[in-house]
Design a protein around this motif. Structure first.
Motif, PDB file in Angstrom:
ATOM      1  N   SER A  53     -16.323  18.892  33.997  1.00  0.00           N
ATOM      2  CA  SER A  53     -17.595  19.087  34.703  1.00  0.00           C
ATOM      3  C   SER A  53     -18.749  18.289  34.114  1.00  0.00           C
ATOM      4  N   HIS A  54     -18.483  17.542  33.034  1.00  0.00           N
ATOM      5  CA  HIS A  54     -19.619  16.838  32.419  1.00  0.00           C
ATOM      6  C   HIS A  54     -19.155  15.640  31.604  1.00  0.00           C
ATOM      7  N   VAL A  99     -22.114  12.531  35.337  1.00  0.00           N
ATOM      8  CA  VAL A  99     -23.563  12.731  35.322  1.00  0.00           C
ATOM      9  C   VAL A  99     -24.237  11.391  35.028  1.00  0.00           C
ATOM     10  N   MET A 125     -23.286  13.358  39.828  1.00  0.00           N
ATOM     11  CA  MET A 125     -24.544  14.086  39.706  1.00  0.00           C
ATOM     12  C   MET A 125     -25.617  13.058  39.383  1.00  0.00           C
ATOM     13  N   GLY A 151     -24.573  16.698  43.126  1.00  0.00           N
ATOM     14  CA  GLY A 151     -25.460  17.461  42.258  1.00  0.00           C
ATOM     15  C   GLY A 151     -26.571  16.568  41.755  1.00  0.00           C
ATOM     16  N   ARG A 153     -29.295  16.057  38.307  1.00  0.00           N
ATOM     17  CA  ARG A 153     -29.727  16.439  36.958  1.00  0.00           C
ATOM     18  C   ARG A 153     -31.241  16.427  36.877  1.00  0.00           C
ATOM     19  N   GLY A 185     -28.500  20.538  37.597  1.00  0.00           N
ATOM     20  CA  GLY A 185     -28.115  20.662  36.205  1.00  0.00           C
ATOM     21  C   GLY A 185     -29.295  20.363  35.305  1.00  0.00           C
ATOM     22  N   ILE A 212     -27.447  24.984  37.095  1.00  0.00           N
ATOM     23  CA  ILE A 212     -26.419  24.877  36.058  1.00  0.00           C
ATOM     24  C   ILE A 212     -27.095  24.510  34.741  1.00  0.00           C
ATOM     25  N   ASP A 214     -26.807  23.045  31.232  1.00  0.00           N
ATOM     26  CA  ASP A 214     -25.897  22.180  30.478  1.00  0.00           C
ATOM     27  C   ASP A 214     -25.704  22.673  29.050  1.00  0.00           C
ATOM     28  N   TYR A 252     -25.244  29.070  36.745  1.00  0.00           N
ATOM     29  CA  TYR A 252     -23.959  28.754  36.125  1.00  0.00           C
ATOM     30  C   TYR A 252     -24.219  28.130  34.753  1.00  0.00           C
ATOM     31  N   LYS A 254     -22.500  25.430  31.741  1.00  0.00           N
ATOM     32  CA  LYS A 254     -21.468  24.507  31.290  1.00  0.00           C
ATOM     33  C   LYS A 254     -21.118  24.796  29.826  1.00  0.00           C
TER      34      LYS A 254
END
Length: 341
Positions: A53-54, A99, A125, A151, A153, A185, A212, A214, A252, A254
């Motif tokens: 996810s990152h 990202v 993202m 998404g 950031r 995020g 989200i 981070d 959420y 991460k």
């Protein structure tokens, strides 16, 4: 037969301390030591959907993909799309959220090309541009969404001060993200507490937008990562503030960049209690693992990408049963970002 052999080997490791990765004198990569994987490691890798996810990718600096900010020298040519894809596919990762890196700032052309080339394997993202007027910033976000970004950031330190993310442009961007179905995020690199008032305001102002946080909110400061010893401290006010955000169902977290959050070598067992508290507060369906490639591969706590993917499987957390593990490692990200499960 092969499945039984694998299970027997795992059980042997549970009984006998073992060093699963040797520390090579010619390499800066550190090993897991006395690693005792869960019995779940008996399962085929295919049985657990892994989605990173990152992570970040960037060019080698050649035209037309010039840098806005130079990457670290040791990573200049080690974070291209091709480099990441070869490693991820070899390990068996099913997909990844890239990202937008600081190196290319608001120029998304390199990541746009990466997304096209990956045929859905990668999702993107983008980076919000709060230097534009509110309406213009929202329009630009809509344009990027139209190009396939899933998404956005928010870098709080790029927003107009002192309002920060709760400025007029911040609210416009956050609301637009919700309209586009793009989770936001937040990278609170300098610590979460200073950003919490703005986050609470945005969550109340646009409750349909997913947020989200981070890297567990960067509760360990400074967030440079590595074995900083007494030069780094855990901010419990920050971590408690993160847990309090669980009251908002659209938030959420991460569980990512673990090397930035741990005071120990991999597999970072000091983070097990942190994960337990996150699981109790948010539930596994609101937690997602991420590597923070390529930064995870350098420094005093460096691992290779395969090791980065394996770290959570070495943790012993009662609440991290097989179902929760599957959510953490890919299920949540698949749901939030639209990867094929």
């Amino acid at each position: 037969g092969g499945q039984v052999v694998r299970c027997m080997l795992v059980l042997l490791r549970l009984l006998l301390p073992d060093v699963i990765r040797a520390l090579s004198p010619s390499s800066s990569r550190l090993a897991y030591t006395d690693a005792r994987p869960h019995v779940r490691m008996c399962s085929s890798r295919r049985e657990t959907l892994v989605i990173d996810s990152h992570l970040h990718v960037w060019s080698n600096g050649s035209p037309p993909y010039l840098y806005a900010v130079e990457p670290p020298d040791e990573l200049r040519k080690k974070a291209t799309t091709e480099t990441y894809l070869s490693q991820a596919r070899e390990v068996g990762v099913a997909g990844a959220l890239v990202v937008q890196p600081a190196n290319h700032k608001y120029d998304h052309s390199y990541l746009e090309d990466a997304l096209r080339q990956s045929d859905g394997y990668l999702k993107g993202m983008c980076l919000a541009n709060p230097t534009l007027a509110p309406a213009e910033a929202a329009d630009e976000l809509g344009r990027l969404h139209g190009l396939g970004f899933v998404g956005v950031r928010f870098n709080p330190y790029l927003f107009p001060q002192p309002e920060g993310m709760d400025s007029e442009v911040g609210r416009a961007l956050y609301a637009k993200a919700g309209e586009c179905g793009m989770p936001v995020g937040v990278m609170a690199f300098g610590g979460l507490p200073a950003q919490l008032p703005a986050l609470h305001a945005l969550l109340e102002h646009s409750p349909s937008t997913k947020l989200i946080v981070d890297h567990m909110g960067f509760f360990r400061q400074p967030a440079a990562g590595g074995l900083l010893g007494d030069a780094a401290t855990n901010d419990e006010t920050s971590f408690n503030g993160l847990l309090a955000l669980a009251a908002y169902p659209q938030v959420y977290v991460k569980v990512s960049a673990l090397f930035r959050l741990s005071s120990e070598l991999p597999p970072h067992r000091d983070l097990q209690e942190r994960l337990r508290r996150l699981l109790l507060a948010f539930g596994a369906s609101r937690l997602m693992w991420g590597s923070d490639f390529p930064f995870v591969t350098v420094g005093t706590a460096a691992v290779d990408y395969k090791q980065a993917v394996e770290i959570p499987s070495f943790w012993s957390v009662p609440e991290l049963d097989n179902q929760a593990y599957e959510q953490l490692m890919g299920g949540t990200a698949a749901h939030v970002f639209g990867f094929k499960a």
